[in-house]
Design an enzyme around this catalytic site. Structure first.
Site, PDB file in Angstrom:
ATOM      1  N   ASP A   1      20.193  -3.596  -0.247  1.00 50.05           N
ATOM      2  CA  ASP A   1      19.469  -2.361  -0.562  1.00 50.05           C
ATOM      3  C   ASP A   1      19.353  -1.453   0.655  1.00 50.05           C
ATOM      4  O   ASP A   1      18.801  -0.356   0.556  1.00 50.05           O
ATOM      5  CB  ASP A   1      18.067  -2.675  -1.107  1.00 50.05           C
ATOM      6  CG  ASP A   1      17.235  -3.511  -0.155  1.00 50.05           C
ATOM      7  OD1 ASP A   1      17.683  -4.615   0.185  1.00 50.05           O
ATOM      8  OD2 ASP A   1      16.151  -3.067   0.259  1.00 50.05           O
ATOM      9  N   ASN A   2      19.902  -1.884   1.791  1.00 48.52           N
ATOM     10  CA  ASN A   2      19.876  -1.065   2.996  1.00 48.52           C
ATOM     11  C   ASN A   2      21.257  -0.548   3.378  1.00 48.52           C
ATOM     12  O   ASN A   2      21.472  -0.131   4.513  1.00 48.52           O
ATOM     13  CB  ASN A   2      19.277  -1.844   4.168  1.00 48.52           C
ATOM     14  CG  ASN A   2      17.764  -1.941   4.076  1.00 48.52           C
ATOM     15  OD1 ASN A   2      17.119  -1.102   3.454  1.00 48.52           O
ATOM     16  ND2 ASN A   2      17.189  -2.967   4.674  1.00 48.52           N
TER      17      ASN A   2
ATOM     18  N   ARG B   1      13.223  11.821   5.730  1.00 49.32           N
ATOM     19  CA  ARG B   1      14.542  11.721   6.357  1.00 49.32           C
ATOM     20  C   ARG B   1      15.529  12.581   5.592  1.00 49.32           C
ATOM     21  O   ARG B   1      15.397  12.802   4.383  1.00 49.32           O
ATOM     22  CB  ARG B   1      15.021  10.271   6.417  1.00 49.32           C
ATOM     23  CG  ARG B   1      15.444   9.697   5.107  1.00 49.32           C
ATOM     24  CD  ARG B   1      16.186   8.368   5.270  1.00 49.32           C
ATOM     25  NE  ARG B   1      15.306   7.288   5.651  1.00 49.32           N
ATOM     26  CZ  ARG B   1      14.757   6.433   4.784  1.00 49.32           C
ATOM     27  NH1 ARG B   1      14.975   6.573   3.478  1.00 49.32           N
ATOM     28  NH2 ARG B   1      13.994   5.451   5.195  1.00 49.32           N
TER      29      ARG B   1
ATOM     30  N   ASP C   1       0.806  -1.216   0.000  1.00 50.46           N
ATOM     31  CA  ASP C   1       0.000   0.000   0.000  1.00 50.46           C
ATOM     32  C   ASP C   1       0.839   1.267   0.000  1.00 50.46           C
ATOM     33  O   ASP C   1       0.305   2.372  -0.090  1.00 50.46           O
ATOM     34  CB  ASP C   1      -0.977   0.007   1.189  1.00 50.46           C
ATOM     35  CG  ASP C   1      -0.283  -0.059   2.548  1.00 50.46           C
ATOM     36  OD1 ASP C   1       0.938   0.198   2.628  1.00 50.46           O
ATOM     37  OD2 ASP C   1      -0.973  -0.364   3.546  1.00 50.46           O
ATOM     38  N   GLY C   2       2.173   1.131   0.110  1.00 49.68           N
ATOM     39  CA  GLY C   2       3.038   2.302   0.049  1.00 49.68           C
ATOM     40  C   GLY C   2       2.983   3.182   1.277  1.00 49.68           C
ATOM     41  O   GLY C   2       3.450   4.325   1.246  1.00 49.68           O
TER      42      GLY C   2
ATOM     43  N   ARG D   1      22.283   3.194  -3.086  1.00 47.88           N
ATOM     44  CA  ARG D   1      22.449   1.921  -2.391  1.00 47.88           C
ATOM     45  C   ARG D   1      23.375   0.991  -3.170  1.00 47.88           C
ATOM     46  O   ARG D   1      23.592   1.157  -4.366  1.00 47.88           O
ATOM     47  CB  ARG D   1      21.075   1.256  -2.228  1.00 47.88           C
ATOM     48  CG  ARG D   1      20.029   2.163  -1.598  1.00 47.88           C
ATOM     49  CD  ARG D   1      18.623   1.627  -1.864  1.00 47.88           C
ATOM     50  NE  ARG D   1      17.590   2.605  -1.533  1.00 47.88           N
ATOM     51  CZ  ARG D   1      16.771   2.524  -0.497  1.00 47.88           C
ATOM     52  NH1 ARG D   1      16.838   1.493   0.313  1.00 47.88           N
ATOM     53  NH2 ARG D   1      15.875   3.454  -0.262  1.00 47.88           N
TER      54      ARG D   1
END
Length: 487
Positions: A261-262, A185, A131-132, A192
């Site tokens: 990806d983090n 943020r 749902d984003g 990444r």
């Protein structure tokens, strides 16, 4: 819009084109209730003068900032998730909203390019049936973790804004329906490891080269004249990642989801999901309830970071000779050991006495933590001995005095006595008059959330953030002490 002269837009990423990101529209939220704004961070990029209405327009409705990106960009990337490659990733509930120059990042990082990026801002082409959205509780956790990490001197993104959005969300790991929010943020980069993995997957060495040039010129300009940019970029990322890892380990922090990806090329911690701080020394401690094998446990974080660096190096092999990449990887162990030595000395607030004496002290500190067993919590140990011998009387008069008299602490105390305090005037701060330090163990995080869920009472969270800010000022750490070369 009320902007200060420090506001300097510089939207560089969008110039790379559609191979790297997709323009998207933010969700149209039914409510925009401002819950948190980081005016200290905003002042570094010229946005502290925004009225609440202007703030909500920018970070709740995502109306473009002057001279910045005309539309949000959902960044494209792939990644290994728990060591399984996933080619269907990308910004699924966030986007890059703006890029701007930092006014004052410290003496050795002036004018850094920073990103304003989101979490919970709606669906994108990469949402994968999601749902984003972001839960409000998740947003609160995203504020708390980097606030303490920044206080402890760990390179991290900063929570910039949290706006409650008035939707009811269904989640399997929270009582549902639960409240929704959108987080913004402020971070040095969102490039990444997985950004490179996507282009390697599609066998596009030309686009890998574009990414390498962008990363070097934007984040490591001191390396721009080097003949082998992929290799020197790899070396810089190894060193930055080693410093980040050392910061986590000295802070007793467990990220929880160290997928490729983090991790970003500038070596900053970001994307705070199932994070935890150690209650006590436990190498097997995990943060994520779904990490059944302990892949990302506290003690395995060095292994996880190195594995991720290997994946990044593999992506660069089509555009450079492997020798330089292998040399960079082979330097990780030494870089990490040196960074951990510096991080522990920084946490103990003592000056170096040379490599061997420093290493012996660090080793004795970890042995002491282990010797404390279930009684000694991680953070109070470093709090009690902050300032080294200058804090011995304080430590031996505090709540853990009897513990520090035991055999397990003899070697640590003996070695620590030979070190000089680093800036001992910091001990005059009222924070060090308290018997206990500021922590963020999971029980406290749940206790901070409970009054919000029950009565919409934010006063405990606000009070906690004020105490964490006092701790940041008391410790007096800076990114400069991390020797971060990215500018």
């Amino acid at each position: 819009m009320t902007l200060s002269p420090a506001y300097r837009p510089d939207p560089k990423f969008m110039a790379l084109g559609r191979d790297f990101a997709d323009p998207v529209q933010p969700a149209d939220f039914p409510m925009t209730h401002l819950r948190f704004r980081n005016d200290r961070a905003a002042a570094t990029v010229g946005l502290e003068g925004l009225s609440d209405a202007e703030w909500i327009a920018a970070f709740g409705r995502f109306q473009p900032l002057p001279g910045n990106q005309p539309e949000p960009l959902a960044m494209r990337y792939h990644g290994h998730q728990f060591r399984s490659y996933n080619p269907d990733l990308g910004d699924g509930r966030g986007f890059l909203f703006a890029q701007l120059r930092e006014q004052d990042g410290g003496p050795d990082r002036p004018g850094r390019l920073l990103d304003l990026a989101t979490k919970g801002s709606g669906q994108t082409p990469w949402s994968r049936q999601g749902d984003g959205r972001l839960t409000l509780k998740g947003g609160v956790r995203e504020i708390l973790a980097p606030t303490l990490l920044e206080a402890l001197g760990v390179p991290t993104s900063r929570a910039f804004s949290l706006i409650e959005t008035g939707e009811e969300l269904q989640r399997g790991d929270e009582p549902s329906p639960t409240r929704s929010a959108v987080l913004t943020r402020l971070s040095h980069s969102h490039m990444r490891f997985g950004t490179f993995q996507r282009q390697a997957y599609f066998e596009r060495p030309d686009l890998i080269t574009v990414l390498v040039d962008h990363a070097v010129e934007t984040y490591y300009p001191r390396l721009a004249d080097q003949p082998d940019r992929p290799a020197v970029l790899m070396q810089a990322v190894v060193e930055a990642s080693a410093r980040l890892l050392a910061g986590w380990m000295a802070a007793g922090f467990v990220h929880g989801v160290l997928n490729t990806d983090n991790m970003v090329v500038t070596g900053e911690s970001f994307d705070y999901g199932p994070w935890r701080f150690l209650p006590r020394n436990d190498p097997n401690f995990t943060a994520a309830y779904f990490d059944h094998s302990g892949l990302y446990s506290f003690g395995r974080q060095p292994e996880a970071v190195f594995w991720n660096l290997q994946q990044l190096a593999a992506c660069l092999t089509p555009v450079t000779d492997q020798a330089g990449l292998l040399a960079a990887l082979n330097g990780f162990s030494d870089a990490y050991r040196e960074a951990l030595r510096a991080a522990v000395l920084r946490r103990l607030a003592v000056t170096s006495r040379g490599p061997q004496a420093d290493i012996d002290l660090v080793s004795s500190a970890f042995k002491a933590l282990a010797g404390g067993g279930d009684v000694l919590r991680w953070e109070p140990f470093f709090f009690d001995w902050f300032g080294g011998p200058a804090s011995e009387a304080r430590a031996l008069a505090g709540p853990r005095a009897a513990l520090y008299g035991q055999e397990a602490f003899v070697d640590f105390r003996r070695r620590l006595a030979d070190f000089e305090p680093e800036r001992p005037e910091r001990l005059d701060h009222p924070v060090f008059a308290a018997p206990e330090p500021e922590e963020l163990l999971v029980e406290e995080v749940e206790a901070l959330w409970a009054p919000i869920a029950a009565e919409d009472d934010w006063s405990p969270v606000r009070a906690k953030l004020e105490r964490l800010e006092a701790a940041r000022q008391a410790y007096g750490f800076s990114v400069g002490e991390q020797e971060n070369d990215a500018v």
